[in-house]
Design a protein around this motif. Sequence first.
Motif, PDB file in Angstrom:
ATOM      1  N   GLY A 128       1.012  23.472  -8.431  1.00  0.00           N
ATOM      2  CA  GLY A 128       1.842  24.104  -7.389  1.00  0.00           C
ATOM      3  C   GLY A 128       1.380  23.836  -6.217  1.00  0.00           C
ATOM      4  N   ARG A 129       0.816  22.567  -5.894  1.00  0.00           N
ATOM      5  CA  ARG A 129       0.360  22.303  -4.467  1.00  0.00           C
ATOM      6  C   ARG A 129       1.430  22.198  -3.199  1.00  0.00           C
ATOM      7  N   ASN A 130       2.549  21.885  -3.700  1.00  0.00           N
ATOM      8  CA  ASN A 130       3.716  21.554  -2.859  1.00  0.00           C
ATOM      9  C   ASN A 130       4.343  22.848  -2.425  1.00  0.00           C
TER      10      ASN A 130
ATOM     11  N   GLY B 204      -4.608   9.158 -10.455  1.00  0.00           N
ATOM     12  CA  GLY B 204      -3.727   9.415  -9.078  1.00  0.00           C
ATOM     13  C   GLY B 204      -3.907   8.414  -8.129  1.00  0.00           C
ATOM     14  N   SER B 205      -3.700   9.048  -7.100  1.00  0.00           N
ATOM     15  CA  SER B 205      -3.617   8.008  -5.951  1.00  0.00           C
ATOM     16  C   SER B 205      -5.311   7.349  -5.466  1.00  0.00           C
ATOM     17  N   ALA B 206      -5.945   7.923  -6.230  1.00  0.00           N
ATOM     18  CA  ALA B 206      -7.427   7.190  -5.837  1.00  0.00           C
ATOM     19  C   ALA B 206      -7.822   6.282  -6.768  1.00  0.00           C
TER      20      ALA B 206
ATOM     21  N   GLY C 163       0.896  -1.184   0.124  1.00  0.00           N
ATOM     22  CA  GLY C 163       0.065  -0.077   0.027  1.00  0.00           C
ATOM     23  C   GLY C 163       0.807   1.316   0.035  1.00  0.00           C
ATOM     24  N   ALA C 164       0.393   2.430   0.469  1.00  0.00           N
ATOM     25  CA  ALA C 164       1.013   3.737   0.226  1.00  0.00           C
ATOM     26  C   ALA C 164       2.268   3.773   1.549  1.00  0.00           C
ATOM     27  N   GLY C 165       2.078   2.903   2.537  1.00  0.00           N
ATOM     28  CA  GLY C 165       3.082   2.988   3.654  1.00  0.00           C
ATOM     29  C   GLY C 165       2.691   2.132   4.777  1.00  0.00           C
TER      30      GLY C 165
HETATM   31  C1  BGC Z   1      -1.436  12.245  -1.947  1.00  0.00           C
HETATM   32  C2  BGC Z   1      -2.561  11.622  -0.787  1.00  0.00           C
HETATM   33  C3  BGC Z   1      -2.161  10.368  -0.858  1.00  0.00           C
HETATM   34  C4  BGC Z   1      -0.607  10.033  -0.668  1.00  0.00           C
HETATM   35  C5  BGC Z   1      -0.242   8.479  -0.481  1.00  0.00           C
HETATM   36  C6  BGC Z   1      -0.212  12.108  -1.890  1.00  0.00           C
HETATM   37  O1  BGC Z   1       0.302  12.141  -3.176  1.00  0.00           O
HETATM   38  O2  BGC Z   1      -1.734  13.518  -1.883  1.00  0.00           O
HETATM   39  O3  BGC Z   1      -3.799  11.824  -0.786  1.00  0.00           O
HETATM   40  O4  BGC Z   1      -2.891   9.536   0.282  1.00  0.00           O
HETATM   41  O5  BGC Z   1      -0.057  10.347  -1.720  1.00  0.00           O
HETATM   42  O6  BGC Z   1      -0.677   7.968  -1.731  1.00  0.00           O
END
Ligand code: BGC
Length: 730
Positions: free
Chosen positions: A214-216, A405-407, A85-87
């Motif tokens: 530019g979100r970061n 994206g991450s969704a 997963g993401a972490g």
């Molecule tokens: C997103 C988060 C996401 C995270 C892990 C980021 O790029 O902004 O919404 O949960 O990555 O994938």
Amino acid sequence: MNSAILRIALFATFALSAFPQHRLHNDAADQSQKHPWMNTALSPDERAEMVLKEMTLEEKMDLVHGNGMPGWGKPRPNAYLGNGGAGFVLGIPRLGIPMIQMSDAAYGVRSSAENGRYSTALPSNLASAASWDPEAACEYGALIGRELRAQGYNMTLGGGVNITREPRNGRTFEYLGEDPILAGTLVGNRIRCEQGQYVIGDIKHYAVNDQESGRNEVNVIIGRRALRETDLLAFEVGIDTGNPAAVMCSYNAVNGDFACENKFLLTDILRTAWGFKGFVLSDWGGTHSTIKASAAGLDNEEPNDDFFGDKLKVAVDSGTVPLSELDQHVRRILRSEFLSGIVDHPLRKSVVDVEGGFATALHLAEQSTVLLKNDNGVLPLDRSKIHSIAVIGSHADTGMISGGGSAQVDPPGRAPARWQEHVWFPPAPLKAVSAKVPAETVSFDSGDDPARAAALAKQADVAIVFAHQWLSEGMDLPSLSLPDKQDALIEQVAAANPRTIVVLETGTAVTMPWLGKVSGVVEAWFAGSKGADAVANILFGDVNPSAKLPMTFPLSEADLPHPQIVPPPPGSHGGAAVAGNGEAKPTFSITYNEGLKVGYKWYDAEKKPVLFPFGFGLSYTTFGYSNLAVHDNIVSFTVKNTGTRAGAEIAEVYAALPAAANEPPKRLVGWSKVHLNPGESKQVSVPVNSKYLSIFDEAHDAWKLEPGAYTFMVGGSSKDLPLVKTIEKN
Ligand code: BGC
């Protein structure tokens, strides 16, 4: 063996033994005898405190950062402990504290193809907001919670609730629309039920991450009252309703400080004003400091330990960061683990209930599909009268577009989706439409050649054009127009056949230059694993549509508060600039000077006509409103089904505040979804929370009910409010 290796070895043993069922039960029984904090009669706070007392400094450090994400830099030595997963956050096996395995799960569990599992794709979050239904939000959360656990995760990274201030934002489909009370209520119910499945719930991205460009590196400038009454109100309502165990701070800066080191957001508001007791984790790579972030209230850095690893340990050792501050981070994380039940209910992978997921996805998609136009009753399609249907465009022979994206959820039976890939989620609408009528009556054209598609439409009784607008994290839309010359395709088809119906698969609002030329428009959004079937059920009247827009569809980008997206400076690399002293700084700013006027409040206040207003949506029946009364914050009225079909009406309650409040003309303060048979009437009572009638008083740093005249308005959309009553409040 040094202590780090010993700990890794211990985790490995713990991880490998984590899934066989008999081991788990024995372990749980052993643990509760061994560890007094395993007593479930104690409160999460008491249990966390007891564990904290037993922990070494190393163990504490393990809890405050992630251990990498697949594909994010070099894998760490303990990467094998992750679940794809993401972490993940290490556990403390000797104390019976499990690892936290996190997955993105916006509209379903991400990365299922990577870990060899299956996920249901639900309608996008924005679509689900169109149901205006807290119970549907609960079903949504419960399904994702179940599938997370089945796949070996005990924490979701779903729960996006940034309000739609900028409809070109590439993540609009991940959020719940433009109204803070609607969005907050729905996200709260989703999280409540997700956590009911023993996963750590999360609400994100805190706060004002309202565009991706530019979100970061962007600094959002916004007044305190506007902040509290717009973006933060969605979080306040969501946290109050859902009691999430975690909050994810966002990438951007707010009024000068990055969100993940912003004391005003993380401590003054979140903890002091709202009493939030869970933990704050950073968005991925959103941490920019050690001492400042820790003092501001960040508890956990993700996905790595650039600032909350050695640097934090050194700071604690030297006393620059007090041990009590580290303890506070750890306490909050432990408390969340007990609160959500992940300690008492260890993970056990299982097979996802595919059929059950389909049933939920279908039901939710049907509740989310908005009927926007229906001239001369072109819909529902009458099977007895229609002998030929031309289905046109948008890969309707393959599937329906999904959000990236991450969704992104992986469709079954294919390789994992790439970052920002256009994924056409099966089933195919062509198949779903063909299943409703004799198959030979349906023909298909890809729409690549508009003249050819128009020729097919000309011979058909009805033409259904599918049109899409793809969205993803990491980008914003250049405009609200349909891409790939789809407007021209629709124009040509509609010119050939006036009985043209457009089915939109979009992640936000779109402009419709062809609106006057088509007979029907259905907004299906990103509709998920059963989207095509839901659309077919609505087109043929097997389901009566009831959804309403959770955001305004403007006439043109020129009418938005910011006609142009404010871009990052030229030459920017997408990261925050680092000053000579090593401190990260925003590189540009956006001033949200529209203040309180977000969404419909903007168009109302500026008297700008719109294409479709907030709260709008048609049904195959009609509804009448009467008998408005307002007593003690309860708004009651009668809704009657004045048509010939059973249906559900979302009855909306708005309030105009006293002039002295200096607010936009009106705000949504409540609603109720009413199911009615033909001819049936129901008395509806909508209680209105006084906070929803209040303004944020900056001088006193508190919500305030302004004395004076309050006008309540009730009806079927923000622009159709037949019942009006004014009362005085002192
Ligand atoms: C997103 C988060 C996401 C995270 C892990 C980021 O790029 O902004 O919404 O949960 O990555 O994938």
